[in-house]
Design a protein around this motif. Structure first.
Motif, mmCIF file in Angstrom:
data_model
loop_
_atom_site.group_PDB
_atom_site.id
_atom_site.type_symbol
_atom_site.label_atom_id
_atom_site.label_comp_id
_atom_site.label_asym_id
_atom_site.label_seq_id
_atom_site.Cartn_x
_atom_site.Cartn_y
_atom_site.Cartn_z
ATOM 1 N N MET A 154 39.728 44.366 59.603
ATOM 2 C CA MET A 154 40.507 44.072 58.127
ATOM 3 C C MET A 154 42.305 43.901 59.096
ATOM 4 O O MET A 154 42.467 45.193 59.053
ATOM 5 N N THR B 180 40.301 39.418 49.764
ATOM 6 C CA THR B 180 39.839 40.116 49.308
ATOM 7 C C THR B 180 40.912 40.948 48.176
ATOM 8 O O THR B 180 41.969 40.543 47.759
ATOM 9 N N GLY B 181 40.306 42.291 47.302
ATOM 10 C CA GLY B 181 40.985 42.382 46.526
ATOM 11 C C GLY B 181 43.069 42.971 46.702
ATOM 12 O O GLY B 181 43.422 43.018 45.823
ATOM 13 N N GLY B 182 42.877 43.201 48.080
ATOM 14 C CA GLY B 182 43.926 44.150 48.654
ATOM 15 C C GLY B 182 44.616 43.350 48.786
ATOM 16 O O GLY B 182 45.510 43.213 49.992
ATOM 17 N N ARG C 120 44.555 40.518 51.207
ATOM 18 C CA ARG C 120 44.628 40.847 52.542
ATOM 19 C C ARG C 120 43.544 39.571 53.225
ATOM 20 O O ARG C 120 41.986 38.865 52.305
ATOM 21 N N ASP D 219 39.166 39.492 55.268
ATOM 22 C CA ASP D 219 38.570 40.787 56.017
ATOM 23 C C ASP D 219 37.104 39.477 56.151
ATOM 24 O O ASP D 219 37.243 38.842 56.131
ATOM 25 N N THR E 280 46.676 49.112 50.903
ATOM 26 C CA THR E 280 47.214 47.775 51.010
ATOM 27 C C THR E 280 48.342 47.784 49.948
ATOM 28 O O THR E 280 48.398 48.968 49.238
ATOM 29 N N LYS F 46 50.841 46.404 47.482
ATOM 30 C CA LYS F 46 50.170 44.489 46.142
ATOM 31 C C LYS F 46 51.552 44.050 46.435
ATOM 32 O O LYS F 46 52.213 44.890 45.539
ATOM 33 N N LYS G 42 42.119 57.611 49.614
ATOM 34 C CA LYS G 42 42.822 56.529 50.136
ATOM 35 C C LYS G 42 43.708 56.275 48.840
ATOM 36 O O LYS G 42 43.883 56.699 47.381
ATOM 37 N N LYS H 106 47.074 53.213 46.915
ATOM 38 C CA LYS H 106 47.137 51.684 47.309
ATOM 39 C C LYS H 106 48.177 52.149 46.268
ATOM 40 O O LYS H 106 48.090 52.324 45.315
ATOM 41 N N LYS I 289 47.464 51.831 40.320
ATOM 42 C CA LYS I 289 47.348 52.025 41.345
ATOM 43 C C LYS I 289 48.093 53.574 41.410
ATOM 44 O O LYS I 289 48.372 53.838 40.551
ATOM 45 N N ALA J 133 41.890 51.789 39.214
ATOM 46 C CA ALA J 133 41.096 51.337 39.022
ATOM 47 C C ALA J 133 39.688 51.186 39.985
ATOM 48 O O ALA J 133 39.023 50.443 40.646
ATOM 49 N N GLY J 134 38.903 52.663 39.385
ATOM 50 C CA GLY J 134 37.446 52.284 40.320
ATOM 51 C C GLY J 134 36.572 52.232 39.026
ATOM 52 O O GLY J 134 36.383 51.377 38.202
ATOM 53 N N MET J 135 35.421 53.220 39.262
ATOM 54 C CA MET J 135 34.487 53.826 38.184
ATOM 55 C C MET J 135 35.416 53.960 37.496
ATOM 56 O O MET J 135 34.832 53.661 36.108
ATOM 57 N N ARG K 130 41.906 62.107 44.744
ATOM 58 C CA ARG K 130 42.840 60.905 44.880
ATOM 59 C C ARG K 130 43.972 61.349 44.127
ATOM 60 O O ARG K 130 43.573 62.453 42.645
HETATM 61 C C1 HEM Z 1 31.651 52.396 50.186
HETATM 62 C C2 HEM Z 1 32.758 51.908 49.506
HETATM 63 C C3 HEM Z 1 33.323 50.955 48.879
HETATM 64 C C4 HEM Z 1 33.742 49.434 50.188
HETATM 65 C C5 HEM Z 1 33.148 49.512 51.550
HETATM 66 C C6 HEM Z 1 34.565 49.443 49.591
HETATM 67 C C7 HEM Z 1 35.447 48.110 50.606
HETATM 68 C C8 HEM Z 1 36.185 47.373 49.567
HETATM 69 C C9 HEM Z 1 37.459 46.549 50.110
HETATM 70 C C10 HEM Z 1 36.886 45.550 51.644
HETATM 71 C C11 HEM Z 1 38.171 46.208 49.480
HETATM 72 C C12 HEM Z 1 39.653 44.754 49.753
HETATM 73 C C13 HEM Z 1 40.641 45.416 50.083
HETATM 74 C C14 HEM Z 1 41.590 45.503 51.260
HETATM 75 O O1 HEM Z 1 42.031 44.293 51.289
HETATM 76 O O2 HEM Z 1 42.160 46.522 51.245
HETATM 77 C C15 HEM Z 1 38.505 46.497 48.235
HETATM 78 C C16 HEM Z 1 38.785 46.705 47.666
HETATM 79 C C17 HEM Z 1 39.181 47.502 46.552
HETATM 80 N N1 HEM Z 1 38.101 48.465 46.044
HETATM 81 FE FE1 HEM Z 1 36.856 49.594 46.950
HETATM 82 N N2 HEM Z 1 34.753 49.600 48.252
HETATM 83 C C18 HEM Z 1 34.207 51.324 48.184
HETATM 84 C C19 HEM Z 1 34.278 51.629 47.939
HETATM 85 C C20 HEM Z 1 35.572 51.327 46.243
HETATM 86 C C21 HEM Z 1 35.668 52.731 45.451
HETATM 87 C C22 HEM Z 1 34.918 53.849 44.995
HETATM 88 C C23 HEM Z 1 36.797 52.550 44.812
HETATM 89 C C24 HEM Z 1 37.578 53.308 42.890
HETATM 90 C C25 HEM Z 1 36.926 54.539 42.952
HETATM 91 C C26 HEM Z 1 37.359 50.622 44.983
HETATM 92 C C27 HEM Z 1 37.967 50.247 44.153
HETATM 93 C C28 HEM Z 1 38.793 49.189 44.923
HETATM 94 C C29 HEM Z 1 39.737 48.295 44.217
HETATM 95 C C30 HEM Z 1 40.158 48.498 42.430
HETATM 96 C C31 HEM Z 1 39.587 47.569 45.505
HETATM 97 C C32 HEM Z 1 40.723 46.237 44.937
HETATM 98 C C33 HEM Z 1 42.221 46.627 45.203
HETATM 99 C C34 HEM Z 1 43.128 45.436 45.038
HETATM 100 O O3 HEM Z 1 42.908 44.515 44.210
HETATM 101 O O4 HEM Z 1 44.744 45.749 45.430
HETATM 102 N N3 HEM Z 1 36.562 50.353 45.649
HETATM 103 N N4 HEM Z 1 37.403 47.446 48.721
#
Ligand code: HEM
Ligand SMILES: Cc1cc2nc3c(=O)[nH]c(=O)nc-3n(C[C@H](O)[C@H](O)[C@H](O)COP(=O)(O)OP(=O)(O)OC[C@H]3O[C@@H](n4cnc5c(N)ncnc54)[C@H](O)[C@@H]3O)c2cc1C
Ligand code: SF4
Ligand code: SF4
Ligand code: FES
Lengths: 810, 110
Positions: free
Chosen positions: A565, A595-597, A599, A601, A634, A636, A670, A672, A688, A707-709, A746
């Motif tokens: 990415m 992606t949600g960020g 960009r 992938d 990222t 955003k 991480k 954001k 964020k 904004a995760g679990m 975090r």
């Molecule tokens: C092995 C675990 C995980 C993988 C492989 C993964 C992968 C990804 C990827 C590829 C993106 C796109 C992000 C970007 O453009 O940089 C994303 C977005 C995101 N992830 Fe994960 N993630 C994981 C774990 C988590 C966890 C544990 C959380 C929460 C605590 C989380 C919350 C989010 C959120 C909120 C976004 C959206 C970000 C946005 O809209 O700006 N992710 N994830």
């Protein structure tokens, strides 16, 4: 009838051999002794004490003129033997021939000189004989003299310490990661380096010499491949030895690495024998004196027609440098079915490690306290079964029962003026005083001294001071240690790394009394982060202490492929970038996901293809998006006032500016960011880690969202009027988080622990804020780089080591 | 025994691993902090995680996917987890890594 014996080389080995020979039968041989050095036998080992001034040359002579006369030895000292004519059985010296019935070769070894440019300059010497020693001693007479030693092994360090003792400014340049890597493990190498630093010796490990710089034919400096220049008046090369076999080779004797000898020390010619560092026995060559003495005994017996056989035994090593007490014996590497027993006493600087196999000690390394070295060495040689004493073995023969390493030792050893509570500037002495004055629990200490009353990260330490001061009267609350490798908490470890200035992993393992040789998957990534965050310029990030995603700079997927990415600053891209991404997707068969960020992938890339796809993306001007890292992910943004009819400020521009500032930085977890151009908040900035919402009057900066679990709204940190202020506050916040938080917390978790009030108060102090920004910039001077570009340069690491698919199956 | 030279010990980072492709599947070759070398199956018995990508600590490796820990000497999973990875004879001679191909062949035939 007396036979004629000619001996070439008056060295340690041949000298000992002659003693045995004359003891057993003084009249058996008529001996002629050649030596290239203009003197007879002396104790070469003791050149180091001569160098440091602890002994004189006269004291280390082993055989003097009287001894040679009494035993009827014809001495041809200062005369080199140039040829052996085996057909005529004569030896040809520079001054003429001597016939022999039996010939003994004891020509020792030659120091290896790296053929660097400039190695033939005047003032570039090895360390082997009296002349070399005198050259170093002579330098001590010049005030301000400087020397460089290449090689951090036994010889190099003795040369360095000897010269330092004479007031010479010495630097040691060593190519490996730690000193004396053949005798010591990392931990002992670390302690040795520390002792040498205390003697004023500069030690540089992983340093590659490139060129010796001269002036008027004399050495002036050593230049390393990173451009560093070390000025010097003398350069000593101590990088190893090669058996001296030239004479034997020309004479047609069988040679390999050394002169081949059998168990009786006879070469391929029945009348020619050899011993010492010049020989090779059953594939082994020699560099220490103990086995040579055994050879001397065997060779003397063979000359007298007696049966004797040489057996190569384990050797042990000690360094003859005052104040550097180390011991190493046997084998502590390579092999299955082995276990370690490790003992560390950080307060005394002691480290001991035993390696066991099948209930036998096979190797021992110790530093700081080597009193039991001989005892362990004996068990290694004897192959003693140690099953019964295994539990107490490491404590040595004097062990009386009880006693394990004290986890509180580090705290007990802190001086009274050591700062315990950084927030309120309370030192250990003040707390001890308060405890002795009746403050016998945490609450009371807090109330009287203010220690641990603010951010609370020093709580564990205050409790330990309580425990040390009160002894058994204090019941320590169970703190959560980092993992099974230590009893310390994350907070303890972070604080001790700062206060004790621990700047390497071995330093942490040793000084904090780790129970394992090099940690585990839980503590090592944390310690690696703490070290690089606290000592960005001193510590080098260790990829082997990182989880796979951070090591391979890509996200591993469930099928073992990776996702790639690239960064899109603030979510902005252009046609050229999109074209390059599309080409890469075609070329490497990747799936494409927005992606949600904000960009793109590329999913499903093979590990072997990673360097290639990165090279392609780099070529189009793109860098790693760090979508895999505990670092900035990222920023955003929304389109902001350039396009949106509601926009109040340039939210896209600010987002890009923040991302370009923060990218590459490592953080505890991480991070954001989001920047929205108005309170409609299209960039969802308020969930964020750091969110900025633009308003007419300026900017609202809020932090600690999630904004995760868990989903959590950010909390307001500050409102400011200019972009520059936003940048300053955000940078300072991130740096405070980097310096204080526990690994894998975090920002929202960390802020919950220390309190938003404390964060606001700390950042509210203008000077503190500026200092945080400055420290962040120092760190970024190392880390604001594209890891992809760096990995492309070592791309062979991504390919398999070997492919045996085509090997014939038998 | 049929020892095959697969490379030099310095080709593997300290506390790291590299892969060797064989007919018996991918074999991971590990190098510990003390410069010991071990060879074992690359595939985690849990869900196939690539063990060569795990963190190497002491004489153990932790799977990068769900943190199972394996002994590199015995191949046994540590702690509460149950499972085992195949280990293979390997030795180091003057820095060269020698893997026993006969053993690999025997496994792939079995
Ligand atoms: C092995 C675990 C995980 C993988 C492989 C993964 C992968 C990804 C990827 C590829 C993106 C796109 C992000 C970007 O453009 O940089 C994303 C977005 C995101 N992830 Fe994960 N993630 C994981 C774990 C988590 C966890 C544990 C959380 C929460 C605590 C989380 C919350 C989010 C959120 C909120 C976004 C959206 C970000 C946005 O809209 O700006 N992710 N994830
Ligand atoms: C500074 C220093 C410190 C050391 N410290 C230790 C230590 O602490 N512990 C330890 O175990 N070992 C130590 N060693 C290593 C130890 O000194 C050697 O292992 C030992 O000296 C080897 O003995 P040798 O008889 O084989 O060779 P040498 O002692 O080197 O003798 C060989 C002799 O042969 C002569 N010669 C060579 N070719 C010819 C020729 N063609 N004609 C005539 N003469 C010739 C040479 O001039 C030399 O004098 C140290 C070595 C040095 C240099
Ligand atoms: S947040 Fe405001 S300025 Fe940004 S796009 Fe949405 S409405 Fe427009
Ligand atoms: S939400 Fe769950 S399934 Fe989707 S990418 Fe994130 S971690 Fe994977
Ligand atoms: S695949 Fe290895 S632990 Fe899950």
């Amino acid at each position: 009838m007396t036979q004629k014996l000619v001996v070439i080389g008056a060295g340690m080995a041949s000298g000992r051999m002659l003693e045995h020979l004359f003891d057993a039968d003084p009249d058996a041989y008529d001996v002629t002794l050649f030596n290239a050095e203009p003197r007879g036998n002396y104790n070469r080992l003791m050149l180091s004490p001569v160098l440091s001034g602890d002994k004189t040359y006269d004291e280390i002579v082993t055989h003097d003129a009287d001894w040679y006369a009494a035993n009827g030895v014809t001495c041809r000292f200062g005369e080199r033997v140039v040829e052996i004519d085996r057909a005529r059985k004569v030896v040809v010296g520079e001054q003429g021939e001597v016939p022999y019935d039996k010939l003994v070769l004891g020509t020792g070894s030659n120091p290896f000189m790296i053929p660097l440019p400039g190695h033939d300059l005047e003032g570039v010497i090895p360390y082997r004989d009296l002349e070399d020693t005198q050259a170093m001693m002579g330098l001590g007479d010049t005030p301000g003299a400087r020397a460089v030693v290449i090689g951090g092994g036994l010889l190099g360090l003795e040369a360095a310490a000897g010269m330092a003792a004479r007031g010479i400014d010495v630097a040691v340049v060593h190519i490996m990661g730690h000193l004396m890597e053949r005798q010591l493990d990392e931990a002992a190498g670390y302690l040795l380096r520390k002792s040498l630093a205390d003697k004023g010796i500069t030690v540089m490990c992983q340093a590659n010499s490139k060129e010796i710089v001269g002036e008027n034919g004399r050495v002036k400096a050593l230049r390393l491949d990173d451009g560093t220049e070390l000025p010097c008046d003398l350069l000593v090369m101590a990088v190893g030895i090669r058996p001296n076999i030239k004479l034997a080779e020309t004479a047609g004797l069988a040679t390999g690495k050394g002169i081949h000898v059998d168990d009786r020390m006879i070469t391929s010619d029945a009348d020619v024998l050899a011993l010492g560092e010049c020989v090779e026995h059953r594939g082994a060559i020699f560099g220490l004196v103990a086995p040579l003495y055994d050879q001397a005994k065997v060779l003397a017996s063979t000359l007298l027609g007696e049966e004797a056989a040489f057996v190569n035994k384990e050797v042990s090593t000690k360094l003859k440098v005052t104040g550097c007490d180390l011991f190493s014996a046997g084998d502590f590497a390579e092999g299955e079915g082995r276990e370690d027993i490790v003992f560390r006493d950080p307060a005394r600087g002691v480290y001991k490690r035993l390696v066991l196999q099948d209930n036998r000690i096979v190797g021992a390394v110790m530093y700081g306290d080597t009193a039991d070295g001989a005892w362990f060495y004996n068990h290694i040689k004897e192959g003693t079964d140690v099953a019964d004493m295994r539990d107490t073995l490491i404590f040595g023969p004097a062990f009386q029962g009880g006693g394990t390493a004290d986890p509180l030792a580090a705290v007990a050893a802190l001086p009274d003026d050591a700062e315990i509570c950084g927030c309120n500037g309370v030192c250990k002495g003040t707390i001890v005083e308060a405890i002795e004055g009746g403050a016998v629990d945490l609450g009371a200490v807090r109330a009287t001294t203010k220690a641990s009353n603010s951010c609370g990260t020093c709580t564990g330490l205050v409790e330990q001071v309580l425990a040390v001061t009160l002894g058994d009267d204090f019941a320590m609350p169970a703190a959560q240690p980092v993992c099974g490798c230590t009893d310390l908490t994350h907070e303890d470890v972070r604080r001790l790394i700062k206060s004790q200035e621990l700047k390497s992993q071995p330093a942490v393992w040793q000084e904090l009394g780790w129970k394992t040789p090099n940690g585990c998957h839980v503590c090592r990534p944390a310690v690696n982060f703490y070290l690089l965050a606290d000592w960005p310029l001193d510590y080098m990030d260790d990829p082997q202490s990182r989880f796979v995603n951070e090591r391979n700079h890509a996200n591993i997927q469930k099928d073992g492929t990776y996702s790639v990415m690239p960064r899109m600053w603030g979510g902005m891209t252009d046609a050229a970038e999109l074209r390059a991404i599309a080409d890469a997707a075609d070329k490497y068969g990747a799936a494409v996901k927005v992606t949600g960020g904000q960009r793109i992938d590329l999913l499903g890339v093979q590990k072997e293809d990673l360097p290639d796809i990165w090279r392609d993306l780099n070529a189009a001007g793109m860098v790693s998006g760090h979508a895999y890292s505990k670092g900035l992910r990222t920023v955003k943004t929304c389109v902001g006032k350039d396009w949106c009819r509601f926009g109040t400020q340039d939210s896209t521009g600010l987002g890009i500016r923040l991302e370009k500032l923060l990218w590459g930085s490592w953080t505890p977890h991480k991070v954001k960011l989001g920047v929205s151009g108005c309170p409609r908040n299209c960039a969802e900035a308020t969930c964020k880690d750091v969110g900025v919402v633009c308003v007419d009057s300026g900017y609202q900066v809020s932090v600690a969202g999630a904004a995760g679990m868990e989903v959590k709204e950010t909390e307001p940190l500050v409102n400011v009027t200019t972009e520059d202020e936003v940048v300053e506050w955000v940078t300072a916040f991130i740096q405070l988080y980097r310096e204080q938080a526990k690994y894998l917390d975090r920002p929202y978790k960390w802020v919950a622990k220390v309190g938003l009030d404390w964060v606001q108060e700390t950042l509210g102090d203008r000077a503190e804020r500026a200092a945080l920004v400055e420290r962040f910039e120092i760190s970024q001077s190392v880390y604001r780089t594209d890891p992809w570009a760096a990995e492309v340069a070592k791309s062979e690491r991504y390919a398999p080591l070997a492919n045996l698919m085509l090997e014939a199956a038998e | 025994m049929n020892w095959i030279d697969i490379g030099h010990i310095d080709d593997i980072p300290e506390r790291g691993a590299r892969l060797v492709k064989t007919r018996a599947g991918c074999v991971a070759v590990f190098r510990t902090g003390a410069d010991e070398v071990f060879a074992a199956s690359d595939s985690c018995p849990h869900k196939g995680g690539p063990l060569s990508e795990g963190i190497v600590h002491g004489r153990h490796v932790t799977c990068p996917l769900h943190n199972w820990v394996f002994s590199l000497e015995t191949g046994e999973a540590q702690g509460a987890d149950e499972g085992r990875i195949a280990t293979y004879p390997i030795r180091v001679e003057e820095g060269r890594l020698l893997l026993d191909a006969a053993e690999l062949a025997a496994r792939s035939a079995a």
